[in-house]
Design an enzyme around this catalytic site. Sequence first.
Site, PDB file in Angstrom:
ATOM      1  N   GLY A 282       0.837  -1.191   0.000  1.00 36.26           N
ATOM      2  CA  GLY A 282       0.000   0.000   0.000  1.00 36.26           C
ATOM      3  C   GLY A 282       0.871   1.239   0.000  1.00 36.26           C
ATOM      4  NE  ARG A 283      -2.064   6.520  -0.863  1.00 34.82           N
ATOM      5  CZ  ARG A 283      -2.241   7.352   0.134  1.00 34.82           C
ATOM      6  NH1 ARG A 283      -1.212   7.998   0.667  1.00 34.82           N
ATOM      7  NH2 ARG A 283      -3.454   7.558   0.640  1.00 34.82           N
ATOM      8  CD  GLU A 286       4.386   7.032  -0.697  1.00 34.39           C
ATOM      9  OE1 GLU A 286       4.850   6.720  -1.808  1.00 34.39           O
ATOM     10  OE2 GLU A 286       3.459   7.860  -0.555  1.00 34.39           O
ATOM     11  CB  CYS A 312       2.439  -4.774  -2.563  1.00 31.80           C
ATOM     12  SG  CYS A 312       1.645  -3.643  -3.718  1.00 31.80           S
ATOM     13  CG  HIS A 313       4.005   0.019  -3.127  1.00 32.19           C
ATOM     14  ND1 HIS A 313       3.010  -0.621  -3.847  1.00 32.19           N
ATOM     15  CD2 HIS A 313       4.390   1.088  -3.875  1.00 32.19           C
ATOM     16  CE1 HIS A 313       2.790   0.045  -4.971  1.00 32.19           C
ATOM     17  NE2 HIS A 313       3.613   1.082  -5.022  1.00 32.19           N
ATOM     18  CE1 TYR A 332       1.165  -3.052  -8.903  1.00 31.57           C
ATOM     19  CE2 TYR A 332       2.460  -1.028  -8.908  1.00 31.57           C
ATOM     20  CZ  TYR A 332       1.376  -1.757  -9.363  1.00 31.57           C
ATOM     21  OH  TYR A 332       0.518  -1.201 -10.266  1.00 31.57           O
TER      22      TYR A 332
END
Length: 387
Positions: A282-283, A286, A312-313, A332
């Site tokens: 997800g976000r 980061e 993923c992320h 990802y």
Amino acid sequence: MAPKKVLLLCGDYMEDYEAMVPFQALQAYGVSVDAVCPGKKAGDACRTAVHQGIGRQTYSESRGHNFALNASFDEINVNEYDGLVIPGGRAPEYLAMDEKVLDLVRKFSDTKKPIASVCHGQLILAAAGVVQNRKCTAYPAVKPVLVAAGAKWEEADTMAKCSVDDNLVTAAAYDAHPEFISLFVKALGGSVAGSNKRILFLCGDYMEDYEVMVPFQSLQALGCHVDAVCPDKGAGEKCPTAIHDFEGDQTYSEKPGHDFALTASFDNVDASSYDALVIPGGRAPEYLALNEKVISLVKGFMDKGKPIASICHGQQILSAAGVLQGKKCTAYPAVKLNVVLGGATWLEPDPIDRCFTDGNLVTGAAWPGHPEFISQLMALLGIKVSF
């Protein structure tokens, strides 16, 4: 050949978690699962709903993921299946009026095959006439229908309530998934070995909804102790999640997901007491990748050779922590730059549900890979489901 084969009865606006968590958890355990919906065929999708309590007199609803079906309703042969799972949400309201659905449910009931139904799914059981004199729970609003259908109502004192009556497993809501899925596996003749493990989830705001809840509840259902922490938050606080999906645009769309409740405080967590670390995508990654305490936590798990599973992320955090040097991993596709610059050998996620294990590291590209992602982590932890 999977030892067991299960049918998942789907419909538009079924609850998002209540479809995907059992669907992917059972596959991770080695069970073959076919997801079908009346009037639809393999490759079609059902829209889902995010239901949760937000302090109003009833639950709220927003749009969930699009759930891809992998079998066709009209081609079902009940004799091929060992059990039936019925998610809740709003779908059961209209599915309960479909005679083909009711006939299907009766066939599972008549042959004493395990049936697991959650939340509003019990509306279908009532309409099919299979709850007479059976102990049953459900989302509280379903009580009048179940009582009228002759069920022995068991009050849901919490939304984690489950009830068992012979081949029938019922639950109040998705909070009950760990016990609900465990009871269904047991009803299928399954047993779990090696599950005395402690697993830590590294969470953050706007992590992907599925990528935290599916592995979290799948591991709990096996009997593992699972904690979820987030920097600057304590036990009982929540992280908002993001629903990332592909809806025809050049990149994924984002919608608000469920709020995810943390179980422990980040600042008080003793990382040495855990056997493995899971990092959702997800976000969130980061910004978590900028947190030195997060980096230290990840390095500690890697230095001790403990299993780390990142999807993923999430690999943005691994790259920032400098633990990918010499490793082979996937992520990802847009995170390839982080992976390569982190010194890893890039493994192409083709198809997108492909996952890889390199030593103590399990990596996946996105939530469609959860069954493989979870099963590879289980293998590293020595957890086995047998039927």
